[in-house]
Design a protein around this motif. Structure first.
Motif, PDB file in Angstrom:
ATOM      1  N   VAL A 198      42.421 157.954 127.722  1.00 48.96           N
ATOM      2  CA  VAL A 198      43.362 158.122 126.604  1.00 48.96           C
ATOM      3  C   VAL A 198      43.824 156.750 126.105  1.00 48.96           C
ATOM      4  O   VAL A 198      43.816 156.486 124.896  1.00 48.96           O
ATOM      5  CB  VAL A 198      44.574 158.988 127.018  1.00 48.96           C
ATOM      6  CG1 VAL A 198      45.643 158.992 125.932  1.00 48.96           C
ATOM      7  CG2 VAL A 198      44.131 160.407 127.344  1.00 48.96           C
ATOM      8  N   ILE A 199      44.200 155.873 127.014  1.00 50.18           N
ATOM      9  CA  ILE A 199      44.674 154.538 126.617  1.00 50.18           C
ATOM     10  C   ILE A 199      43.536 153.754 125.970  1.00 50.18           C
ATOM     11  O   ILE A 199      43.723 153.087 124.953  1.00 50.18           O
ATOM     12  CB  ILE A 199      45.264 153.775 127.827  1.00 50.18           C
ATOM     13  CG1 ILE A 199      46.411 154.571 128.471  1.00 50.18           C
ATOM     14  CG2 ILE A 199      45.716 152.377 127.409  1.00 50.18           C
ATOM     15  CD1 ILE A 199      47.550 154.930 127.526  1.00 50.18           C
ATOM     16  N   ARG A 200      42.341 153.859 126.539  1.00 45.68           N
ATOM     17  CA  ARG A 200      41.162 153.202 125.963  1.00 45.68           C
ATOM     18  C   ARG A 200      40.921 153.688 124.536  1.00 45.68           C
ATOM     19  O   ARG A 200      40.635 152.893 123.638  1.00 45.68           O
ATOM     20  CB  ARG A 200      39.953 153.500 126.854  1.00 45.68           C
ATOM     21  CG  ARG A 200      38.799 152.562 126.655  1.00 45.68           C
ATOM     22  CD  ARG A 200      37.641 152.855 127.612  1.00 45.68           C
ATOM     23  NE  ARG A 200      38.006 152.647 129.003  1.00 45.68           N
ATOM     24  CZ  ARG A 200      38.185 153.628 129.898  1.00 45.68           C
ATOM     25  NH1 ARG A 200      38.013 154.887 129.560  1.00 45.68           N
ATOM     26  NH2 ARG A 200      38.495 153.345 131.145  1.00 45.68           N
ATOM     27  N   GLN A 201      41.058 154.988 124.303  1.00 46.38           N
ATOM     28  CA  GLN A 201      40.869 155.536 122.961  1.00 46.38           C
ATOM     29  C   GLN A 201      41.943 155.028 122.004  1.00 46.38           C
ATOM     30  O   GLN A 201      41.662 154.729 120.851  1.00 46.38           O
ATOM     31  CB  GLN A 201      40.871 157.070 123.001  1.00 46.38           C
ATOM     32  CG  GLN A 201      40.633 157.719 121.649  1.00 46.38           C
ATOM     33  CD  GLN A 201      39.336 157.274 120.986  1.00 46.38           C
ATOM     34  OE1 GLN A 201      38.289 157.224 121.623  1.00 46.38           O
ATOM     35  NE2 GLN A 201      39.407 156.930 119.714  1.00 46.38           N
ATOM     36  N   ARG A 202      43.157 154.912 122.500  1.00 50.20           N
ATOM     37  CA  ARG A 202      44.245 154.387 121.661  1.00 50.20           C
ATOM     38  C   ARG A 202      43.995 152.928 121.294  1.00 50.20           C
ATOM     39  O   ARG A 202      44.333 152.493 120.186  1.00 50.20           O
ATOM     40  CB  ARG A 202      45.589 154.542 122.366  1.00 50.20           C
ATOM     41  CG  ARG A 202      46.029 155.994 122.481  1.00 50.20           C
ATOM     42  CD  ARG A 202      47.332 156.116 123.237  1.00 50.20           C
ATOM     43  NE  ARG A 202      47.708 157.515 123.424  1.00 50.20           N
ATOM     44  CZ  ARG A 202      48.741 157.914 124.140  1.00 50.20           C
ATOM     45  NH1 ARG A 202      49.527 157.031 124.751  1.00 50.20           N
ATOM     46  NH2 ARG A 202      49.009 159.198 124.262  1.00 50.20           N
ATOM     47  N   ILE A 203      43.412 152.180 122.203  1.00 49.62           N
ATOM     48  CA  ILE A 203      43.048 150.795 121.881  1.00 49.62           C
ATOM     49  C   ILE A 203      41.944 150.809 120.833  1.00 49.62           C
ATOM     50  O   ILE A 203      41.999 150.075 119.841  1.00 49.62           O
ATOM     51  CB  ILE A 203      42.617 150.036 123.157  1.00 49.62           C
ATOM     52  CG1 ILE A 203      43.820 149.850 124.095  1.00 49.62           C
ATOM     53  CG2 ILE A 203      41.989 148.685 122.800  1.00 49.62           C
ATOM     54  CD1 ILE A 203      43.469 149.338 125.482  1.00 49.62           C
ATOM     55  N   ALA A 204      40.951 151.663 121.016  1.00 50.21           N
ATOM     56  CA  ALA A 204      39.814 151.747 120.092  1.00 50.21           C
ATOM     57  C   ALA A 204      40.240 152.155 118.691  1.00 50.21           C
ATOM     58  O   ALA A 204      39.729 151.614 117.702  1.00 50.21           O
ATOM     59  CB  ALA A 204      38.767 152.724 120.627  1.00 50.21           C
ATOM     60  N   ASP A 205      41.185 153.095 118.587  1.00 50.76           N
ATOM     61  CA  ASP A 205      41.563 153.581 117.251  1.00 50.76           C
ATOM     62  C   ASP A 205      42.677 152.759 116.598  1.00 50.76           C
ATOM     63  O   ASP A 205      43.117 153.070 115.503  1.00 50.76           O
ATOM     64  CB  ASP A 205      41.910 155.074 117.275  1.00 50.76           C
ATOM     65  CG  ASP A 205      43.215 155.402 117.992  1.00 50.76           C
ATOM     66  OD1 ASP A 205      44.053 154.512 118.227  1.00 50.76           O
ATOM     67  OD2 ASP A 205      43.399 156.601 118.326  1.00 50.76           O
ATOM     68  N   GLY A 206      43.118 151.700 117.285  1.00 49.71           N
ATOM     69  CA  GLY A 206      44.111 150.809 116.691  1.00 49.71           C
ATOM     70  C   GLY A 206      45.549 151.200 116.949  1.00 49.71           C
ATOM     71  O   GLY A 206      46.464 150.534 116.464  1.00 49.71           O
ATOM     72  N   THR A 207      45.788 152.272 117.700  1.00 49.91           N
ATOM     73  CA  THR A 207      47.156 152.631 118.052  1.00 49.91           C
ATOM     74  C   THR A 207      47.800 151.470 118.804  1.00 49.91           C
ATOM     75  O   THR A 207      48.973 151.160 118.593  1.00 49.91           O
ATOM     76  CB  THR A 207      47.183 153.913 118.916  1.00 49.91           C
ATOM     77  OG1 THR A 207      46.564 154.966 118.176  1.00 49.91           O
ATOM     78  CG2 THR A 207      48.602 154.311 119.281  1.00 49.91           C
ATOM     79  N   TYR A 208      47.022 150.836 119.676  1.00 48.58           N
ATOM     80  CA  TYR A 208      47.466 149.635 120.394  1.00 48.58           C
ATOM     81  C   TYR A 208      46.550 148.486 119.981  1.00 48.58           C
ATOM     82  O   TYR A 208      45.512 148.265 120.586  1.00 48.58           O
ATOM     83  CB  TYR A 208      47.397 149.825 121.912  1.00 48.58           C
ATOM     84  CG  TYR A 208      48.186 150.980 122.466  1.00 48.58           C
ATOM     85  CD1 TYR A 208      49.471 151.276 122.018  1.00 48.58           C
ATOM     86  CD2 TYR A 208      47.659 151.782 123.463  1.00 48.58           C
ATOM     87  CE1 TYR A 208      50.189 152.337 122.533  1.00 48.58           C
ATOM     88  CE2 TYR A 208      48.376 152.843 123.997  1.00 48.58           C
ATOM     89  CZ  TYR A 208      49.640 153.119 123.520  1.00 48.58           C
ATOM     90  OH  TYR A 208      50.341 154.167 124.044  1.00 48.58           O
ATOM     91  N   PRO A 209      46.918 147.738 118.939  1.00 46.95           N
ATOM     92  CA  PRO A 209      46.078 146.626 118.495  1.00 46.95           C
ATOM     93  C   PRO A 209      46.140 145.450 119.481  1.00 46.95           C
ATOM     94  O   PRO A 209      47.044 145.380 120.317  1.00 46.95           O
ATOM     95  CB  PRO A 209      46.662 146.227 117.141  1.00 46.95           C
ATOM     96  CG  PRO A 209      47.880 147.029 116.931  1.00 46.95           C
ATOM     97  CD  PRO A 209      48.050 147.977 118.064  1.00 46.95           C
ATOM     98  N   PRO A 210      45.199 144.516 119.378  1.00 40.81           N
ATOM     99  CA  PRO A 210      45.209 143.351 120.251  1.00 40.81           C
ATOM    100  C   PRO A 210      46.560 142.626 120.227  1.00 40.81           C
ATOM    101  O   PRO A 210      47.172 142.475 119.173  1.00 40.81           O
ATOM    102  CB  PRO A 210      44.107 142.457 119.672  1.00 40.81           C
ATOM    103  CG  PRO A 210      43.166 143.432 119.039  1.00 40.81           C
ATOM    104  CD  PRO A 210      44.054 144.514 118.479  1.00 40.81           C
ATOM    105  N   GLY A 211      46.996 142.228 121.412  1.00 44.67           N
ATOM    106  CA  GLY A 211      48.249 141.493 121.544  1.00 44.67           C
ATOM    107  C   GLY A 211      49.486 142.360 121.675  1.00 44.67           C
ATOM    108  O   GLY A 211      50.567 141.852 121.945  1.00 44.67           O
ATOM    109  N   THR A 212      49.346 143.670 121.492  1.00 47.49           N
ATOM    110  CA  THR A 212      50.505 144.544 121.614  1.00 47.49           C
ATOM    111  C   THR A 212      50.618 145.092 123.033  1.00 47.49           C
ATOM    112  O   THR A 212      49.629 145.175 123.762  1.00 47.49           O
ATOM    113  CB  THR A 212      50.467 145.726 120.623  1.00 47.49           C
ATOM    114  OG1 THR A 212      49.311 146.518 120.887  1.00 47.49           O
ATOM    115  CG2 THR A 212      50.459 145.246 119.185  1.00 47.49           C
ATOM    116  N   ARG A 213      51.824 145.454 123.388  1.00 46.85           N
ATOM    117  CA  ARG A 213      52.091 145.965 124.731  1.00 46.85           C
ATOM    118  C   ARG A 213      51.561 147.389 124.868  1.00 46.85           C
ATOM    119  O   ARG A 213      51.682 148.197 123.955  1.00 46.85           O
ATOM    120  CB  ARG A 213      53.591 145.944 124.986  1.00 46.85           C
ATOM    121  CG  ARG A 213      53.959 146.334 126.403  1.00 46.85           C
ATOM    122  CD  ARG A 213      55.429 146.198 126.661  1.00 46.85           C
ATOM    123  NE  ARG A 213      55.754 144.774 126.673  1.00 46.85           N
ATOM    124  CZ  ARG A 213      56.972 144.300 126.451  1.00 46.85           C
ATOM    125  NH1 ARG A 213      57.963 145.106 126.203  1.00 46.85           N
ATOM    126  NH2 ARG A 213      57.186 143.005 126.497  1.00 46.85           N
TER     127      ARG A 213
END
Length: 91
Positions: free
Chosen positions: A17-32
């Motif tokens: 789930v977290i990996r998918q959120r990173i992939a879809d931009g929910t958690y962009p680079p540099g964000t917590r």
């Protein structure tokens, strides 16, 4: 909360789930990313399970942890996801 599949470790399912959120931009680079406690609350998992989620994502290079500050999305996370075939633009 998500409905967990009985045949896979919960930490892997939450990491997905977290990996998918990173992939879809929910958690962009540099964000917590969510803390261990936040993962525990959101997914109804144990603290040790939450720690495994972060350890797994850190081992993949998707997140890094700054002591006393939290865990953050790595700047090259999109490239890592593309390499493992999980980025949205990986077709």
């Amino acid at each position: 909360m998500i409905e967990f599949a009985p045949d896979r470790p919960r930490w892997r399912q939450v990491a997905d789930v977290i990996r998918q959120r990173i992939a879809d931009g929910t958690y962009p680079p540099g964000t917590r990313v969510p803390s261990v406690i936040q993962l525990q609350e959101e997914f109804g998992i144990a603290v040790a399970t939450s720690q495994k989620v972060n350890s797994g994502l850190r081992a993949e290079g998707l997140i890094y942890t700054e002591p006393g500050m939290g865990s953050f999305v790595a700047k090259n996370a999109a490239e890592i996801l593309k390499d493992i075939g999980q980025a949205p633009d990986a077709s």
